[in-house]
Write an enzyme that holds these catalytic residues in place. Sequence first.
Site, mmCIF file in Angstrom:
data_model
loop_
_atom_site.group_PDB
_atom_site.id
_atom_site.type_symbol
_atom_site.label_atom_id
_atom_site.label_comp_id
_atom_site.label_asym_id
_atom_site.label_seq_id
_atom_site.Cartn_x
_atom_site.Cartn_y
_atom_site.Cartn_z
ATOM 1 N N ARG A 8 6.450 87.760 2.700
ATOM 2 C CA ARG A 8 7.766 87.880 2.069
ATOM 3 C C ARG A 8 8.825 87.823 3.166
ATOM 4 O O ARG A 8 8.698 88.472 4.212
ATOM 5 C CB ARG A 8 7.916 89.178 1.285
ATOM 6 C CG ARG A 8 9.282 89.195 0.572
ATOM 7 C CD ARG A 8 9.467 90.329 -0.380
ATOM 8 N NE ARG A 8 10.820 90.244 -0.940
ATOM 9 C CZ ARG A 8 11.550 91.278 -1.285
ATOM 10 N NH1 ARG A 8 11.061 92.502 -1.194
ATOM 11 N NH2 ARG A 8 12.760 91.113 -1.765
ATOM 12 N N HIS A 9 9.866 87.055 2.923
ATOM 13 C CA HIS A 9 10.948 86.914 3.902
ATOM 14 C C HIS A 9 11.525 88.269 4.285
ATOM 15 O O HIS A 9 11.419 89.249 3.543
ATOM 16 C CB HIS A 9 12.058 86.010 3.354
ATOM 17 C CG HIS A 9 12.757 86.580 2.151
ATOM 18 N ND1 HIS A 9 13.739 87.538 2.241
ATOM 19 C CD2 HIS A 9 12.594 86.329 0.836
ATOM 20 C CE1 HIS A 9 14.173 87.853 1.036
ATOM 21 N NE2 HIS A 9 13.488 87.127 0.152
ATOM 22 N N GLY A 10 12.144 88.322 5.460
ATOM 23 C CA GLY A 10 12.826 89.537 5.898
ATOM 24 C C GLY A 10 14.066 89.809 5.058
ATOM 25 O O GLY A 10 14.506 88.966 4.267
ATOM 26 N N TRP A 14 22.096 89.440 1.224
ATOM 27 C CA TRP A 14 22.263 89.812 -0.181
ATOM 28 C C TRP A 14 21.324 90.946 -0.578
ATOM 29 O O TRP A 14 21.667 91.748 -1.430
ATOM 30 C CB TRP A 14 22.093 88.600 -1.089
ATOM 31 C CG TRP A 14 23.288 87.685 -1.091
ATOM 32 C CD1 TRP A 14 24.288 87.612 -0.159
ATOM 33 C CD2 TRP A 14 23.605 86.711 -2.081
ATOM 34 N NE1 TRP A 14 25.201 86.647 -0.499
ATOM 35 C CE2 TRP A 14 24.800 86.074 -1.686
ATOM 36 C CE3 TRP A 14 22.983 86.300 -3.252
ATOM 37 C CZ2 TRP A 14 25.389 85.060 -2.427
ATOM 38 C CZ3 TRP A 14 23.575 85.283 -3.985
ATOM 39 C CH2 TRP A 14 24.770 84.683 -3.576
ATOM 40 N N GLY A 22 17.992 85.155 -6.313
ATOM 41 C CA GLY A 22 17.366 84.051 -7.014
ATOM 42 C C GLY A 22 17.188 82.855 -6.103
ATOM 43 O O GLY A 22 16.656 82.972 -5.006
ATOM 44 N N GLU A 83 12.122 81.543 -5.003
ATOM 45 C CA GLU A 83 12.240 82.742 -5.840
ATOM 46 C C GLU A 83 12.527 82.315 -7.277
ATOM 47 O O GLU A 83 12.938 81.177 -7.532
ATOM 48 C CB GLU A 83 13.385 83.611 -5.298
ATOM 49 C CG GLU A 83 13.640 84.900 -6.050
ATOM 50 C CD GLU A 83 12.449 85.829 -6.052
ATOM 51 O OE1 GLU A 83 11.498 85.569 -6.825
ATOM 52 O OE2 GLU A 83 12.462 86.826 -5.308
#
Length: 178
Positions: A8-10, A14, A22, A83
């Site tokens: 999962r991205h850091g 946002w 999204g 996403e």
Amino acid sequence: MTTLLLVRHGQSTWNAAGLMQGQTAHVPLTELGHEQARGAATELKGLRPGAMVASDLHRAVQTAEHCMAATGRRFTTTPALREQGYGVLEGRPSRELWDLVDWTDVHWSADGGESLAQLHARVATYLDGLRAAPPAEVVALVTHGDTIRAAQAVLAGDGPEAMPAVTPHNGSITRLEL
């Protein structure tokens, strides 16, 4: 058997601001997000992926760049790992959405967005392609929380209504067998 390492991205700007992201493309990582991505990259190096694919959204690409630096493994991007799309709700404070979103209906979507059922189907199609032609025995997929939850359900043989409720933490790695 193919091992999938779903990164999962850091943390993004946002995420930190509590905004719904999204598929908004331009959202970058925060400094903490870069630290989380470097931590995931260090862990990923020890897991020795033979191939790496990332979502084409900026926050995932930035995370994949850290993973590439640590592993020496180049990556490709695909919109299939994006996403869930929230359409007109993207950019709004997440707290506002609890009263607007029908979280119990897997076919509900915001205008211009994507339902959980559509997300699940998109991820299932992508995983079917990996199953048919795996690029390596161990494949790292740098992606997003809802996408990981959809992959967990797909590989468990569950539909979108059975997606796990808990989203993996930013910078975490979820291991699944394909």
